[in-house]
Design a protein around this motif. Sequence first.
Motif, PDB file in Angstrom:
ATOM      1  N   ALA A  95      52.080  33.856 -52.372  1.00  0.00           N
ATOM      2  CA  ALA A  95      52.051  33.008 -50.814  1.00  0.00           C
ATOM      3  C   ALA A  95      53.716  34.149 -50.177  1.00  0.00           C
ATOM      4  CB  ALA A  95      52.210  32.069 -50.897  1.00  0.00           C
ATOM      5  N   ARG A 109      58.416  34.100 -41.304  1.00  0.00           N
ATOM      6  CA  ARG A 109      56.681  35.063 -41.463  1.00  0.00           C
ATOM      7  C   ARG A 109      56.260  34.085 -42.248  1.00  0.00           C
ATOM      8  NH1 ARG A 109      57.987  38.041 -45.572  1.00  0.00           N
ATOM      9  NH2 ARG A 109      60.814  37.887 -45.384  1.00  0.00           N
ATOM     10  N   VAL A 168      48.801  33.379 -37.499  1.00  0.00           N
ATOM     11  CA  VAL A 168      49.065  32.623 -39.303  1.00  0.00           C
ATOM     12  C   VAL A 168      47.206  32.262 -39.165  1.00  0.00           C
ATOM     13  CG1 VAL A 168      49.905  30.417 -40.287  1.00  0.00           C
ATOM     14  CG2 VAL A 168      51.346  32.165 -38.512  1.00  0.00           C
ATOM     15  N   GLY A 217      53.096  32.892 -45.626  1.00  0.00           N
ATOM     16  CA  GLY A 217      52.434  33.837 -46.346  1.00  0.00           C
ATOM     17  C   GLY A 217      51.864  32.579 -46.942  1.00  0.00           C
ATOM     18  N   GLN A 218      50.648  32.624 -46.894  1.00  0.00           N
ATOM     19  CA  GLN A 218      49.461  31.748 -47.827  1.00  0.00           C
ATOM     20  C   GLN A 218      48.259  32.472 -49.489  1.00  0.00           C
ATOM     21  OE1 GLN A 218      48.519  28.206 -44.691  1.00  0.00           O
ATOM     22  NE2 GLN A 218      48.257  29.536 -43.867  1.00  0.00           N
ATOM     23  N   THR A 219      48.823  30.477 -49.693  1.00  0.00           N
ATOM     24  CA  THR A 219      47.510  30.751 -50.757  1.00  0.00           C
ATOM     25  C   THR A 219      47.020  30.247 -50.994  1.00  0.00           C
ATOM     26  OG1 THR A 219      49.058  32.246 -52.484  1.00  0.00           O
ATOM     27  CG2 THR A 219      47.242  31.288 -53.216  1.00  0.00           C
ATOM     28  N   ASP A 245      55.380  36.602 -51.218  1.00  0.00           N
ATOM     29  CA  ASP A 245      55.468  38.452 -51.477  1.00  0.00           C
ATOM     30  C   ASP A 245      53.969  38.687 -50.233  1.00  0.00           C
ATOM     31  OD1 ASP A 245      56.851  37.847 -53.407  1.00  0.00           O
ATOM     32  OD2 ASP A 245      55.192  38.525 -54.630  1.00  0.00           O
ATOM     33  N   THR A 246      52.993  37.637 -49.485  1.00  0.00           N
ATOM     34  CA  THR A 246      52.726  38.310 -48.698  1.00  0.00           C
ATOM     35  C   THR A 246      52.853  37.780 -47.476  1.00  0.00           C
ATOM     36  OG1 THR A 246      50.971  36.738 -49.064  1.00  0.00           O
ATOM     37  CG2 THR A 246      50.679  38.942 -50.651  1.00  0.00           C
ATOM     38  N   ALA A 247      53.574  36.774 -47.484  1.00  0.00           N
ATOM     39  CA  ALA A 247      54.328  36.216 -46.053  1.00  0.00           C
ATOM     40  C   ALA A 247      54.403  37.994 -44.661  1.00  0.00           C
ATOM     41  CB  ALA A 247      55.707  35.922 -46.021  1.00  0.00           C
ATOM     42  N   SER A 248      53.731  37.616 -43.425  1.00  0.00           N
ATOM     43  CA  SER A 248      53.625  38.388 -42.506  1.00  0.00           C
ATOM     44  C   SER A 248      54.054  37.795 -40.835  1.00  0.00           C
ATOM     45  CB  SER A 248      52.609  39.456 -42.623  1.00  0.00           C
ATOM     46  OG  SER A 248      51.553  38.379 -41.884  1.00  0.00           O
ATOM     47  N   THR A 305      52.130  26.959 -48.437  1.00  0.00           N
ATOM     48  CA  THR A 305      51.849  27.160 -47.354  1.00  0.00           C
ATOM     49  C   THR A 305      53.143  27.997 -47.409  1.00  0.00           C
ATOM     50  OG1 THR A 305      50.133  27.284 -46.003  1.00  0.00           O
ATOM     51  CG2 THR A 305      52.147  27.711 -44.918  1.00  0.00           C
ATOM     52  N   THR A 330      54.945  32.500 -35.747  1.00  0.00           N
ATOM     53  CA  THR A 330      55.275  34.000 -36.101  1.00  0.00           C
ATOM     54  C   THR A 330      56.036  34.224 -34.840  1.00  0.00           C
ATOM     55  OG1 THR A 330      53.039  33.852 -36.460  1.00  0.00           O
ATOM     56  CG2 THR A 330      54.310  33.669 -37.731  1.00  0.00           C
TER      57      THR A 330
END
Length: 321
Positions: free
Chosen positions: A145, A32, A154, A34-36, A147-150, A48, A26
Amino acid sequence: MQSPRRVRELGVVVGTLPTGPLNAITDVPGVRVGQTTITGDGLNTGVTAIVPDGWAQTLPAAVAVGNGYGKLVGSTQVDELGVIETPILLTGTLSTFRVADALLTWLLDRDPKATSLNPVVGETNDGHLSDIRRRPITPEAVHAALDTASAGLVEEGCAGAGTGTCALGFKAGIGTASRTTPAGQTVGVLVQANFSGLLTVLGRPVPAQPIDADGNSCMIVVATDLPLDSRQLGRLARRAIFAMGRVGSDYAPGSGDYAIAFTTARTPDFPDRDLRTPFQAVTESVEEALLNSLTMARTTTGHQARTAHAVPHDLIVQRPL
């Protein structure tokens, strides 16, 4: 009990190039993650998502295959056209196609006129610690995962697609690292480590009891803002796979070792004669990311009461000659 720590916190410094501010993929502007994570009831798995800005307009990209015993959905079109047109997702082997379908739904929701899309999804086999036949990844997990990627730090180790993976005799998972060039550009990597061999730290072996795991693979995602074309990105991706040997990979015949590299720079303009530093940046980053995937992991007991132990940090610090 030890707390997860990155290898630099343990005093292990890989290479000579400076890291980015987060020492993570990142650090590449516009990238970006995001992970679940899914755990409990015999499950240790997840998703991921690597989400670069501008993916919908395509970004230059390339795939390298070290050993093709695995699944990388969408790779042939990346090879053919030299671009990605979606985020890149990682998961467990038997959930690959459910994740690809959920990614496709997410993409179609954002482009009501689309009639052709090329979702890119890679995998490693987390069946040693997770009931892989249940294929527990839902569309909601995939969409969360994405929608929450930032662009922040990490989560490494037992997170996302690395929740149930093992490498080099120990519990492993997700790892990341980055390097910056003298011109201020960045190479960042993210790994999903799940392969065999003898753990090696800065050239010195760390003996371990091997884990009798069902799958041996590694997925490597390389991001950069260097203005490279797809051919040059392919050269970068191959170096990423080479770097697995630095930490002791034995490149087993049952291993699926893949790297996919992309750039957020749309106009290629980089002479081949100047690739030495990017090559160094990617090999150093992959080596450090793979070590982070181990030192940031926690001992995990999963499916059928199997346990994978975290690498003892004192073995990393006090490496045998």
